[in-house]
Design an enzyme around this catalytic site. Structure first.
Site, PDB file in Angstrom:
ATOM      1  N   ASP A 256       0.882  -1.160   0.000  1.00  0.00           N
ATOM      2  CA  ASP A 256       0.000   0.000   0.000  1.00  0.00           C
ATOM      3  C   ASP A 256       0.929   1.222   0.000  1.00  0.00           C
ATOM      4  O   ASP A 256       2.115   1.129   0.346  1.00  0.00           O
ATOM      5  CB  ASP A 256      -0.939   0.010   1.218  1.00  0.00           C
ATOM      6  CG  ASP A 256      -2.112   0.970   0.985  1.00  0.00           C
ATOM      7  OD1 ASP A 256      -2.022   1.794   0.052  1.00  0.00           O
ATOM      8  OD2 ASP A 256      -3.107   0.900   1.726  1.00  0.00           O
TER       9      ASP A 256
HETATM   10  C1  BGC Z   1      -4.867   3.419  -0.089  1.00  0.00           C
HETATM   11  C2  BGC Z   1      -4.964   2.368  -1.176  1.00  0.00           C
HETATM   12  C3  BGC Z   1      -4.820   3.034  -2.517  1.00  0.00           C
HETATM   13  C4  BGC Z   1      -3.509   3.773  -2.563  1.00  0.00           C
HETATM   14  C5  BGC Z   1      -3.246   4.455  -3.886  1.00  0.00           C
HETATM   15  C6  BGC Z   1      -3.630   4.282  -0.236  1.00  0.00           C
HETATM   16  O1  BGC Z   1      -3.675   5.381   0.622  1.00  0.00           O
HETATM   17  O2  BGC Z   1      -4.872   2.800   1.172  1.00  0.00           O
HETATM   18  O3  BGC Z   1      -6.175   1.693  -1.084  1.00  0.00           O
HETATM   19  O4  BGC Z   1      -4.902   2.083  -3.540  1.00  0.00           O
HETATM   20  O5  BGC Z   1      -3.500   4.760  -1.556  1.00  0.00           O
HETATM   21  O6  BGC Z   1      -4.061   5.534  -4.064  1.00  0.00           O
END
Ligand code: BGC
Length: 770
Positions: A256
């Site tokens: 993530d």
């Molecule tokens: C989120 C993810 C997301 C990623 C990219 C993160 O803050 O937890 O779910 O895919 O950002 O935007």
């Protein structure tokens, strides 16, 4: 590839936040500090490929390595609708949120939605959609529950698999997320989640297991949190032993955005790609290999996985995307998908469907009637071209919303928006989302005047939530405000005095309190956040064009304190300890008191808890009304002795006067044993076709040994205990109309697993069920 190229490939190329409508740049572009012109030019070029995408992998055109464009998210593709130097718009479809899809209990529908989402990814030039998100809705207050499916892992896994299969049928990838046990937003980057191995296996990993085995997603996104002291993205047990060795995952694991702390551990654990990536991380990888801290063959293994996925991407295959997906067609899919997941909670004296001959003039109350919320905020948001408000939906359906009231609301909302300024939630602000504004006060006089002038009242109660912040058990969030309750009371009374109806629409992403006010209106429709065709979808149900068939995939408790997790959500600071933990940006560390959350309720999550301990709830798991009625009959088992499997046959008949579909839920009660088990667990489900009045459908369900088994921690095995098993089915998890019994004569060792993978440390040994 050179070592430098390898390091550049496992580290994403960074992210630039362009706050919509704001000149502020919240982070400096770290690329400014890099003096490798070839690399910076490459990064600057690829970032322009799809503005608004969340991440890009490095490209080395000379050796045939193309970039992979990774973009959110669970309710559809999230990209910037505008591009520098172009007057064209690049909107995407805001599909219904995951909670809606889960309430449809229709995996075929989810697959159709996935196909449409994937088509937009393909035609806009994306390679991997960062979705679906399938964490368990452990507690009603998790800010991202709307992105997730259910409190139950079977529904979560089946829905996620259907979405993955749909999206990937376009030749683009998915990233199932957030692996694993990421069930809250409070301190999400560093919280230590303490869970028993059994709860992990049976509840928190189960959905991912189903999705991996049934759909082989191209990528998996490792979660921010720690699991039993170790960051998910640094856990070899999680990312290699369980995900690959046990389940057979073939793609790559991506962190993530900003997750974890130790790059070497992440690489070794099998976390192949680090996102969004920072130039200094490239240096760290090179240094780690040169100093012998990281074996180059580990890097090579990770590179190979990233490249194997690259070979499948449209960009590698030089697909010429049109930049013009068929948004009109997708709007139709959205409109229908939402109607299938809307849940009818109350319907006194068959208040719904509306009698269109007698109902024309509608007084719509509640801000959300005018600013219907199509989806939540954060990375799960979509930049759609429009959202049909309830008012527009009513007009499209031939109704006449009261103009004076509409004008008053429009003025109120505009004024409140001007006063509200930028969103309080940093991520909502960063990504350009809206937060709801406070309600207009409706006096009893206005209510009475409207009741005289109109045929029907609709009161929409709206709640939004999103990434980065959990909801709260306070008025205005889980509980209704006094103003909202008063509005429901006064409007309902005024209309009922005139022999007219008042309908409440819940435009929410997760459960709220309903018991203290639910007997006031004539009907309550749970519309969730139904995507961009919102108003049209709701009106299709109100008029009976579509018979409601959604059922709850999450329990609505009476009060928040009734939740099995209430005393352990969102956890606590570990007093007296100061440690290096992630800061809120996810990019650096800071010294502070660490945070942990103990999953003391163990396997008793959601209905597994309420039904086992007979805790009364507002609306139980699996509940939902219809405009028609169904009869369950002729339950038959293929055998009363369980060998390898048992087949259940069941007849469902529409006994009402209107066509409709029924969600059929199969629960299993295990024999009495020493092992604590829920009184029932969902083991299969299906949805009938559209049954005309008097029409029947025979459904068949195959029960496998795995459906009977529990996770035996000591033995590291899935085991089915001997004894008498009871199959139950009926219109909800507590309304049982048909039962059947079969026996297992001796214990079955169903499947081997890694022993003591991810187990809690010694001091947590006391963590047991209940
Ligand atoms: C989120 C993810 C997301 C990623 C990219 C993160 O803050 O937890 O779910 O895919 O950002 O935007």
């Amino acid at each position: 590839m050179t070592l430098k190229q390898k390091a550049q490939l496992v580290i994403g190329t960074g992210i630039i936040f362009d706050v919509p409508g704001s000149a502020e740049a919240p982070f400096e572009d770290p690329l400014k500090k890099v003096d490798d012109a070839t690399y910076t030019d490459m990064v600057r070029t690829i970032r322009k490929i799809l503005p608004g995408a969340a991440g890009f992998t490095a490209a080395f055109p000379d050796i045939g390595v193309t970039t992979q464009v990774l973009a959110d998210g669970p309710a559809g593709l999230r990209i910037s609708p505008k591009r520098e130097g172009s007057n064209e718009t690049f909107f995407c479809t805001a599909f219904p949120i995951a909670t809606v899809l889960a309430s449809s209990w229709d995996t075929k529908l989810a697959e159709e939605v996935g196909k449409a989402m994937g088509k937009e990814v393909l035609e806009y030039g994306g390679d991997v959609l960062l979705a679906p998100a399938l964490n368990i809705q452990r507690d009603s207050l998790c800010g991202r529950n709307f992105e997730y499916y259910s409190e139950d892992p079977l529904i979560s896994g089946k829905m996620a698999a259907a979405i993955v299969n749909g999206v990937q049928s376009n030749g683009v990838g998915t990233s199932i997320k957030h692996f694993a046990a990421n069930n809250q937003e409070t301190n999400r980057l560093s919280v230590n989640t303490v869970i028993s191995e059994r709860a992990l296996r049976e509840i928190y990993l189960r959905g991912f297991e189903i999705a991996v085995k049934e759909s082989q997603p191209w990528t998996v996104m490792s979660a921010y949190n720690k699991i039993n002291e170790q960051y998910a993205s640094e856990s070899h047990d999680l990312l290699t032993k369980i995900l690959r060795d046990e389940w057979g995952f073939e793609g790559y694991v991506v962190t993530d955005w900003g997750a974890g702390n130790d790059l070497v551990k992440q690489m070794q654990a099998g976390n192949d790609l680090i996102m969004p990536g920072q130039p200094h991380q490239v240096e760290s990888i090179i240094e780690a290999v040169e100093s012998g801290l990281l074996e180059e063959k580990v890097l090579d293994r990770n590179i190979k996985r990233i490249l194997s996925v690259m070979l499948k991407t449209p960009r590698y295959k030089s697909y010429k995307c049109s930049q013009k997906p068929d948004l009109g067609k997708h709007a139709q899919i959205t409109r229908q998908a939402a109607t299938d997941g809307i849940v009818l909670l109350e319907n006194q004296n068959n208040a719904l469907p509306l009698d269109s001959g007698r109902t024309r003039k509608v007084a719509a109350f509640g801000n959300a009637s005018y600013e219907f919320i199509s989806g939540g905020t954060g990375s799960g948001d979509v930049n759609e071209a429009y959202t049909i408000s309830l008012i527009e939906g009513l007009k499209n359906g031939g109704f006449e919303p009261n103009e004076n009231l509409s004008l008053t609301y429009d003025q109120h909302i505009t004024k409140m928006r001007q006063q509200a300024g930028k969103p309080k939630n940093f991520i909502t602000f960063l990504l350009g989302g809206k937060e709801p504004v406070s309600e207009l006060e409706i006096t009893p006089e206005i209510a009475r005047k409207m009741a005289l002038e109109n045929d029907l009242a609709i009161i929409t109660i709206g709640r939004n939530s999103g990434e980065g912040v959990d909801r709260e058990a306070i008025e205005g969030d889980f509980y209704l405000t006094q103003k909202e309750k008063q509005m429901i009371r006064d409007v309902s009374e005024a209309f009922q005095q005139q022999n007219k109806k008042a309908i409440v629409i819940l435009n929410i992403g997760a459960p709220i309190e309903t018991v203290s006010w639910r007997n006031l209106p004539d009907a309550i429709l749970l519309a969730w956040h139904p995507g961009q065709e919102a108003g049209n979808s709701v009106v299709d149900i109100l008029t009976g064009k579509v018979t409601p068939s959604g059922k709850l995939a999450v329990t609505f408790p009476i009060t928040y304190e009734d939740c099995p997790t209430a005393s352990n959500f969102p956890g606590h600071a570990i007093e007296g300890v100061v440690d290096e933990t992630k800061d809120l940006s996810g990019f650096s560390m800071m010294k502070r008191t660490p945070w942990e959350v103990i999953y003391q309720e163990d396997i008793f999550v959601g209905y597994r808890y309420y039904n086992t301990f007979e805790v009364p709830v507002a609306y139980e798991f699996g509940y939902g009304l219809s405009y028609t009625t169904f009869d369950y009959s002729e339950i038959k088992l293929s055998s009363y002795d369980f060998k390898e499997h048992v087949t259940i046959n069941l007849n469902i008949k529409n006994t009402g006067i209107t066509a409709g579909r029924e969600v059929v839920q199969i629960y299993l009660t295990s024999p009495e044993s020493q092992i604590k088990k829920p009184v029932m667990e969902l083991i299969q489900f299906a949805k009938t076709k559209l049954l005309q009045p008097g029409e029947s459908e025979k459904l068949t369900f195959k029960i496998s040994a795995r459906d009977l088994s529990y996770f035996n921690t000591e033995r590291g095995k899935w085991v089915a205990e001997p004894g008498e098993y009871k199959v139950r089915t009926g219109p909800s998890s507590i309304k049982v109309t048909q039962t059947a019994v079969f026996s297992l004569h001796k214990e079955l060792k169903v499947e081997d697993a890694t022993k003591h993978a991810l187990s809690p440390s010694q001091k947590r040994d006391s963590l047991t069920c209940g």
